[in-house]
Design a protein around this motif. Structure first.
Motif, PDB file in Angstrom:
ATOM      1  N   VAL A 332       1.140  -1.801  -0.019  1.00 57.87           N
ATOM      2  CA  VAL A 332       0.758   0.053  -0.201  1.00 57.87           C
ATOM      3  C   VAL A 332       0.540   0.712  -0.259  1.00 57.87           C
ATOM      4  O   VAL A 332       0.701   2.522  -0.575  1.00 57.87           O
ATOM      5  CB  VAL A 332      -0.530   0.249   1.425  1.00 57.87           C
ATOM      6  N   LEU A 333       2.120   1.095   0.812  1.00 58.96           N
ATOM      7  CA  LEU A 333       3.338   2.331   1.329  1.00 58.96           C
ATOM      8  C   LEU A 333       3.480   2.972  -0.327  1.00 58.96           C
ATOM      9  O   LEU A 333       3.707   4.223  -0.824  1.00 58.96           O
ATOM     10  CB  LEU A 333       4.080   2.052   2.188  1.00 58.96           C
ATOM     11  N   SER A 334       3.732   1.983  -1.209  1.00 55.36           N
ATOM     12  CA  SER A 334       4.089   2.121  -2.333  1.00 55.36           C
ATOM     13  C   SER A 334       3.937   1.833  -3.629  1.00 55.36           C
ATOM     14  O   SER A 334       3.478   2.763  -4.355  1.00 55.36           O
ATOM     15  CB  SER A 334       5.200   0.658  -2.830  1.00 55.36           C
ATOM     16  N   MET A 335       2.100   2.219  -3.332  1.00 55.76           N
ATOM     17  CA  MET A 335       1.698   2.068  -4.301  1.00 55.76           C
ATOM     18  C   MET A 335       0.677   3.066  -4.274  1.00 55.76           C
ATOM     19  O   MET A 335       0.369   4.458  -5.586  1.00 55.76           O
ATOM     20  CB  MET A 335       0.272   1.021  -4.843  1.00 55.76           C
ATOM     21  N   LEU A 336       0.066   3.739  -2.770  1.00 56.38           N
ATOM     22  CA  LEU A 336      -0.304   5.572  -3.226  1.00 56.38           C
ATOM     23  C   LEU A 336       0.351   6.306  -3.518  1.00 56.38           C
ATOM     24  O   LEU A 336      -0.532   7.034  -4.409  1.00 56.38           O
ATOM     25  CB  LEU A 336      -0.220   6.003  -1.271  1.00 56.38           C
ATOM     26  N   PRO A 337       2.208   6.335  -3.370  1.00 60.05           N
ATOM     27  CA  PRO A 337       1.774   7.726  -3.824  1.00 60.05           C
ATOM     28  C   PRO A 337       1.806   8.066  -5.446  1.00 60.05           C
ATOM     29  O   PRO A 337       2.237   6.568  -5.976  1.00 60.05           O
ATOM     30  CB  PRO A 337       3.456   8.004  -3.735  1.00 60.05           C
ATOM     31  N   GLY A 338       1.522   8.518  -6.338  1.00 61.48           N
ATOM     32  CA  GLY A 338       1.383   8.692  -7.394  1.00 61.48           C
ATOM     33  C   GLY A 338      -0.828   8.184  -7.860  1.00 61.48           C
ATOM     34  O   GLY A 338      -0.838   8.793  -9.207  1.00 61.48           O
ATOM     35  N   THR A 339      -0.545   8.210  -6.840  1.00 65.39           N
ATOM     36  CA  THR A 339      -2.368   7.306  -6.910  1.00 65.39           C
ATOM     37  C   THR A 339      -3.121   8.674  -7.032  1.00 65.39           C
ATOM     38  O   THR A 339      -3.144   9.405  -5.582  1.00 65.39           O
ATOM     39  CB  THR A 339      -3.281   6.668  -6.004  1.00 65.39           C
ATOM     40  N   GLN A 340      -4.436   8.371  -7.727  1.00 67.80           N
ATOM     41  CA  GLN A 340      -5.408   9.651  -7.637  1.00 67.80           C
ATOM     42  C   GLN A 340      -6.632   9.576  -6.039  1.00 67.80           C
ATOM     43  O   GLN A 340      -6.645   8.382  -5.873  1.00 67.80           O
ATOM     44  CB  GLN A 340      -6.739   9.699  -8.734  1.00 67.80           C
ATOM     45  N   MET A 341      -6.969  10.617  -6.057  1.00 66.60           N
ATOM     46  CA  MET A 341      -7.995  10.619  -4.399  1.00 66.60           C
ATOM     47  C   MET A 341      -8.675   8.971  -4.570  1.00 66.60           C
ATOM     48  O   MET A 341      -9.208   8.752  -3.091  1.00 66.60           O
ATOM     49  CB  MET A 341      -7.920  11.780  -3.943  1.00 66.60           C
ATOM     50  N   ALA A 342      -9.396   9.699  -5.436  1.00 66.18           N
ATOM     51  CA  ALA A 342     -10.624   8.709  -6.522  1.00 66.18           C
ATOM     52  C   ALA A 342     -10.324   7.634  -6.004  1.00 66.18           C
ATOM     53  O   ALA A 342     -10.923   6.736  -5.657  1.00 66.18           O
ATOM     54  CB  ALA A 342     -11.415   9.489  -7.033  1.00 66.18           C
ATOM     55  N   ASN A 343      -9.280   6.722  -6.361  1.00 68.27           N
ATOM     56  CA  ASN A 343      -8.633   5.525  -6.222  1.00 68.27           C
ATOM     57  C   ASN A 343      -8.022   5.262  -5.346  1.00 68.27           C
ATOM     58  O   ASN A 343      -7.219   4.238  -4.865  1.00 68.27           O
ATOM     59  CB  ASN A 343      -7.720   5.734  -7.865  1.00 68.27           C
ATOM     60  N   VAL A 344      -7.633   5.909  -4.125  1.00 67.77           N
ATOM     61  CA  VAL A 344      -6.801   5.192  -2.536  1.00 67.77           C
ATOM     62  C   VAL A 344      -7.584   4.377  -2.023  1.00 67.77           C
ATOM     63  O   VAL A 344      -7.150   3.318  -1.977  1.00 67.77           O
ATOM     64  CB  VAL A 344      -6.609   6.993  -1.836  1.00 67.77           C
ATOM     65  N   PRO A 345      -8.658   4.767  -2.110  1.00 74.24           N
ATOM     66  CA  PRO A 345     -10.107   3.116  -1.312  1.00 74.24           C
ATOM     67  C   PRO A 345      -9.819   2.054  -2.611  1.00 74.24           C
ATOM     68  O   PRO A 345     -10.027   1.427  -2.028  1.00 74.24           O
ATOM     69  CB  PRO A 345     -11.335   3.793  -1.651  1.00 74.24           C
ATOM     70  N   VAL A 346      -9.704   1.791  -3.978  1.00 79.45           N
ATOM     71  CA  VAL A 346      -9.518   1.314  -4.424  1.00 79.45           C
ATOM     72  C   VAL A 346      -8.663   0.002  -4.384  1.00 79.45           C
ATOM     73  O   VAL A 346      -8.307  -0.763  -4.355  1.00 79.45           O
ATOM     74  CB  VAL A 346      -9.513   1.360  -5.938  1.00 79.45           C
ATOM     75  N   ALA A 347      -7.004   1.370  -4.129  1.00 81.82           N
ATOM     76  CA  ALA A 347      -5.691   0.623  -4.508  1.00 81.82           C
ATOM     77  C   ALA A 347      -5.729  -0.056  -2.652  1.00 81.82           C
ATOM     78  O   ALA A 347      -4.773  -1.088  -2.647  1.00 81.82           O
ATOM     79  CB  ALA A 347      -4.649   1.701  -4.480  1.00 81.82           C
ATOM     80  N   LEU A 348      -6.306   1.113  -1.976  1.00 75.15           N
ATOM     81  CA  LEU A 348      -5.904  -0.242  -0.616  1.00 75.15           C
ATOM     82  C   LEU A 348      -6.903  -1.288  -0.638  1.00 75.15           C
ATOM     83  O   LEU A 348      -6.179  -2.382  -0.081  1.00 75.15           O
ATOM     84  CB  LEU A 348      -6.333   1.845   0.410  1.00 75.15           C
ATOM     85  N   LEU A 349      -8.107  -1.408  -0.464  1.00 77.88           N
ATOM     86  CA  LEU A 349      -9.079  -2.434  -0.472  1.00 77.88           C
ATOM     87  C   LEU A 349      -8.206  -3.884  -1.353  1.00 77.88           C
ATOM     88  O   LEU A 349      -8.336  -5.041  -1.454  1.00 77.88           O
ATOM     89  CB  LEU A 349     -10.196  -2.400  -1.050  1.00 77.88           C
TER      90      LEU A 349
END
Lengths: 360, 294, 179, 172
Positions: A332-349
């Motif tokens: 999660v920590l490696s994929m979140l930087p660069g992610t759109q805020m709208a995609n944060v829940p999707v990436a996290l989940l």
């Protein structure tokens, strides 16, 4: 460029569980994410060192209410290694049956939550509707819906009599009908694929570097699956890892979806072998043990690791639990930087986080 | 619509009553909407009156302290939104009504952004994007109506017979606007009844109790505004109008239940792509075949 | 024929008890209860027929559903969430852990039941309770929402300390076999 | 008495080299397990490659410390912080240091709250709620708040177990 610090959590509705992520946003893009944990830390490892071996089992089953079977089996296996006992074949098949059924329910649960994270409420509802049929199977075989407590040190506490087999098979059929019903909205849906593709990408080399496990690693092309080590009944029911190469949320969805089918097949094969199989349910485990042991199982979220140290006391000296989400949190920590805020829940989940596992 | 035969006082009373009733009927519509959505998800839905229950409960809850600036902006938002609806109901100028509604929405965005919560502020900035999608579309619709009727007054539009080609395309634009007004999509802007969203409740995160009820009423007026615009086109042909509303609503709810919701980026494209194109077609055809050139 | 004021008051009471918005708070539990709470919103249990909405924002919630034993770090958050909710409000403690710490009672980072931190109105037993029982707990809390706590006390209605404890059903009683 | 197979004991000073060699051979770090042991600690590092496990064991005497293996395995910072907090093992050279505040807002066992309700409440009010602001992990030399978004106010002192906050309704 406006920088905003958005505190994601600790009480955030995207996850049923509390975790805090301090997200630094530049406009709507995440540039930094720092986790704050400890909101579900209970000190289970320390508590397990104070209770007798058999009383640890119900405690460790409640490390996680979703994959409790995985924790019970992993801990029981470690104790069985310490005691040097072999468990009966019937118990191994039963463990596999409930374990794989847990995987089905866990993956469906996750798929529903993922649907929810992309605003697809109907998918959420449908997945959980099918999951109810799986929970009915737990109720029919174990008497409880979620934390089923079927594992014992040295075997199983409950049996599936042959008379119950037709009911279970009918239940499995119902689950498969349900799965066929939602299939068009999962992998068949262009819109879902577009929403998931390219979100939270983890390339294969990064997955290896971070030591990711389970479907998250397999979706990045890492062919690892602890079931290949042949625990429980997997020596006679071999499994091939389901591998995808995309490394994004879509690939993780595909991996989990295909694993559901694989687990359904394993459940049926375990049932076949249980039919007319004589034999005891459990082997006796002495109350006092010596030595140290390691046990690994492939929980729905990935490799679950137990280390148990025994010093001749009636309770273990050390119980160390490394849960899959603990390993995958780095993703999660490696994929979140660069992610759109709208995609944060999707990436996290998409890594299927389980915080009660992570923090114990 | 103006009621020329009646004394002015009576007409005014009728106008006030109609304006007051407008959001209540929207509440009923939302109740039906929740029932239909639940049915499509094979659930038992809430009572039809549920939005009214929710509103009453919110309005009568013990109010938590709220930012004074945000509070006054919210009140102004509701007053202006009601004014825009009243303006159309009174047969007034459509362009003016659209602009008043736009101003009302701007006040809401300011109210949402006036508090310190980053969720509310992000929600406000996305609400602004939504406004940028819908406001030009509303203007286009008003201009297309003007082309049809030869006048921007709502009374003239209601009396005019819209050409066959114009109605469906206008209906499409208004359908997009309705989906936005009902906050069906885009998901990440949604102040919809959907908890699982990354900005929690976005622009209404810091509102509670009475103030949330106020925001809700303002929101119902926005929806009522779109519905009144739809009704305008269909006064001459009521069946066509009802059919159009039913059709666009069905499309919206089926899409909501078979597709993931759009993000604000895709909403920008869909909103402008479909709604904008349809509005332009309506504008041109209305101009060509309508009651007279401007 | 009642007067308009009485009619309005009846309507308000009705609205308040028919629109319970849920704030779900995991105070350190194992996920079992939390998933069962979400499950109540699903087709089989259809909690929305009682007007239930799962809201993420405590300021907009009416019923606080707390699960899990009180974890020491989360305790402060729980209190803060409770304080942010506006009256009338009610607290439902879901599961054995929320009641008294459950299987985790005595664990190093566990305080005990959530009753230590917030005034609980309804305890729902079970590990985890089934969705039916959770809904039953929510419904038991509905009458408390008709009036704010202070008004309830003044009129002698259900007081904040009157706790509804759902009795376990016959099939939920676990009988430990004599080994 | 079963002992772990494939387990090598190294000295704390030699740990980084041994770990580096494994990293070079593409071994995956599974996790580390720390056991308080004879007034000091015994730490096991578990590695996996192709379904095979291998372990490194170090013994840290009281007053000593374990080196961080974050240079070789970046994701190790979580487990190292955990060992530092829960077993009290000093880890030197942590890239992200939560300063013993990863899970808890209390120091060590003496801060753990046990006992009957009233005591627990007062202990929490005296220590937990007010000290929540003090839990500040440091990341790259920068302090990061691990508190909540809406900073919890210490509750009003209460006479009964249920606090005055129950009646107050709103936020202070």
């Amino acid at each position: 460029m406006t920088r905003t610090v958005v505190p994601f959590g600790p009480q955030h509705p995207v996850l049923a569980e509390p975790i805090q992520l301090e997200l630094t946003l530049e406009d709507e893009v995440v540039v930094d994410a720092i986790p704050g944990l400890g909101y579900v830390h209970r000190g289970i490892e320390a508590e397990a060192e104070r209770r007798p071996y058999d009383e640890d089992l119900p405690l460790l089953e409640r490390v996680c209410g979703i994959c409790s079977v995985a924790h019970a089996v992993a801990y029981a296996q470690a104790v069985e290694v310490l005691a040097g006992v072999e468990i009966p074949r019937r118990a191994r098949l039963l463990r596999t049956f409930w374990f794989e059924l847990t995987r089905v329910h866990s993956h469906l649960l996750w798929l529903g939550l993922a649907g929810d994270a992309i605003g697809f409420e109907a998918l959420f509802q449908s997945c959980w509707r099918v999951r109810e049929d799986v929970l009915d199977l737990f109720t029919a075989t174990a008497g409880n819906r979620v934390i089923i407590g079927v594992t014992a040190l040295g075997g199983c506490r409950r049996d599936i009599p042959d008379t119950l087999q037709p009911t279970i098979r009918a239940g499995l059929d119902a689950v498969e009908r349900g799965l066929a019903g939602i299939a068009p909205f999962v992998l068949g849906s262009e819109a879902v694929a577009r929403r998931l593709a390219g979100v939270g990408v983890i390339p294969r080399n990064v997955a290896l570097d971070l030591g990711l496990v389970g479907p998250t690693a397999r979706a990045s092309g890492v062919a690892m699956d602890v079931r290949r080590s042949g625990y429980a009944a997997h020596d006679e029911l071999p499994v091939e890892p389901v591998v995808e190469t995309g490394g994004d949320a879509l690939a993780r969805t595909v991996v989990r979806w295909r694993e559901i089918g694989e687990s359904m097949r394993l459940c049926r094969e375990a049932l076949d072998r249980l039919h007319r199989l004589p034999g005891p349910l459990a082997t006796r485990v002495p109350p006092v043990l010596h030595g140290e042991a390691i046990s690994r199982v492939e929980a729905p979220r990935g490799e679950l690791f137990y280390y148990v140290l025994a010093d001749g006391e009636p309770h273990p000296t050390r119980v160390r639990v490394r849960t899959p989400t603990f390993a995958n949190l780095a993703a999660v920590l490696s994929m979140l930087p660069g992610t759109q805020m709208a995609n944060v829940p999707v990436a996290l989940l998409s890594i299927d986080p389980c915080l009660s596992c992570t923090e114990r | 619509m103006s009621l020329p035969g009646l004394p002015n006082l009576l007409a005014l009373a009728a106008l006030v009553a109609a304006t007051a009733l407008a959001p209540l009927s929207v509440g009923l519509l939302l109740g039906v909407d929740r029932r239909v959505t639940a049915a499509m998800q094979l659930r038992a839905g809430p009572p039809i009156l549920q939005p009214w229950y929710d509103l009453t409960k919110l309005a009568t809850k013990t109010s938590l302290p709220v930012d004074r600036l945000a509070a006054s902006l919210l009140v102004a938002h509701v007053v202006l939104a009601a004014g825009a609806v009243a303006l159309v109901l009174a047969g007034g100028d459509l362009i003016a009504a659209v602009l008043v509604m736009g101003a009302a929405r701007v006040l809401f965005i300011l109210a949402a952004g006036a508090v310190e919560s980053p969720y509310a502020q992000l929600g406000a900035s996305r609400e602004l994007i939504l406004l940028l999608i819908s406001e030009p579309l509303l203007l286009l619709v008003a201009i297309a109506y003007g082309g049809v009727a030869g006048s921007f007054s709502a009374a003239a539009v209601a009396a005019a017979q819209a050409p066959v080609l114009t109605l469906p395309t206008l209906g499409l634009t208004l359908g997009v606007l309705l989906a936005i007004a009902l906050r069906k999509s885009p998901f990440d802007l949604a102040t919809s009844h959907h908890a699982h969203q990354e900005l929690v409740k976005g622009s209404t995160t810091e509102m509670a109790g009475f103030w949330l009820a106020l925001a809700e009423v303002g929101h119902w007026y926005e929806t009522a505004f779109v519905l009144v615009l739809i009704a305008l086109a269909s006064l001459a042909a009521p069946l066509v109008g009802i059919g159009l509303v039913a059709a666009t609503y069905t499309v919206a709810i089926v899409a909501d239940n078979t597709l993931p919701r759009a993000t604000w980026r895709s909403a920008l494209w869909i909103g402008w792509g479909i709604g904008g194109t349809a509005a332009v077609i309506a504008l041109v055809t209305g101009r060509l075949f309508g009651a007279g050139g401007l | 024929m009642r007067g308009p004021r009485a009619l309005w008051q009846a309507w308000v009471r009705r609205s308040r008890t028919k629109s319970p918005w849920i704030v779900h708070f995991d105070c350190g539990g194992c996920n079992g209860c939390d998933i069962e709470i979400l499950d109540t919103l699903m087709p089989r249990f259809s909690a929305e027929r009682f007007g239930v909405i799962n809201v993420g924002d405590p300021r907009q919630g009416d019923i606080l559903l707390v699960t899990g034993p009180a974890n020491l770090r989360n305790a402060a958050v729980l209190r803060s969430v409770y304080d942010q909710m506006a009256e009338p409000k009610a607290v439902v403690a879901v599961g054995s852990c929320a009641a008294h710490g459950g299987v985790f009672r005595g664990a190093p980072n566990i305080l005990g039941g959530v009753g230590e931190l917030v005034p609980v109105d309804v305890f729902v037993p079970g590990c985890p309770p089934t969705p039916e029982r959770i809904l039953e707990g929510v419904i038991a809390a509905l009458p408390l929402l008709a009036e704010p706590r202070t008004a309830r006390q003044a009129t002698g209605g259900p007081s904040p300390m009157s706790i509804v404890m759902l009795e376990p059903r016959e099939e939920e009683v676990v009988r430990v076999p004599a080994s | 008495m079963s002992r772990l197979p494939d387990c090598t004991t190294v000295s704390p000073e030699g740990l980084l080299d041994a770990v580096g060699a494994l990293r070079h051979d593409d071994w995956r770090l599974v996790t580390a397990s720390c056991v308080p042991h004879r007034a000091g600690w015994m730490v096991l590092y578990h590695f996996e490659r192709g379904e095979r496990l291998q372990h490194l064991r170090i013994e840290v005497p009281a007053g000593g410390s374990a080196p961080s293996i974050g240079a070789h395995y970046g994701a190790a910072f979580l487990v190292e912080n955990e060992m530092a907090e829960l077993q009290g093992l000093p880890v030197s050279g942590l890239a992200i240091d939560y300063r013993g505040r990863l899970y808890r807002d209390f120091d060590g066992p003496e801060g753990w709250v046990h006992g009957p309700r009233g005591e627990a409440i007062s202990a929490l009010e005296a220590a937990g709620l007010t000290r929540l602001d003090a839990c500040v992990p440091v990341v790259d030399g920068r302090e990061v708040r691990a508190g909540t978004t809406r900073v919890p106010e210490p509750p009003e002192p209460s006479t009964n177990g249920h606090g005055a906050a129950g009646e107050a309704g709103g936020r202070p």
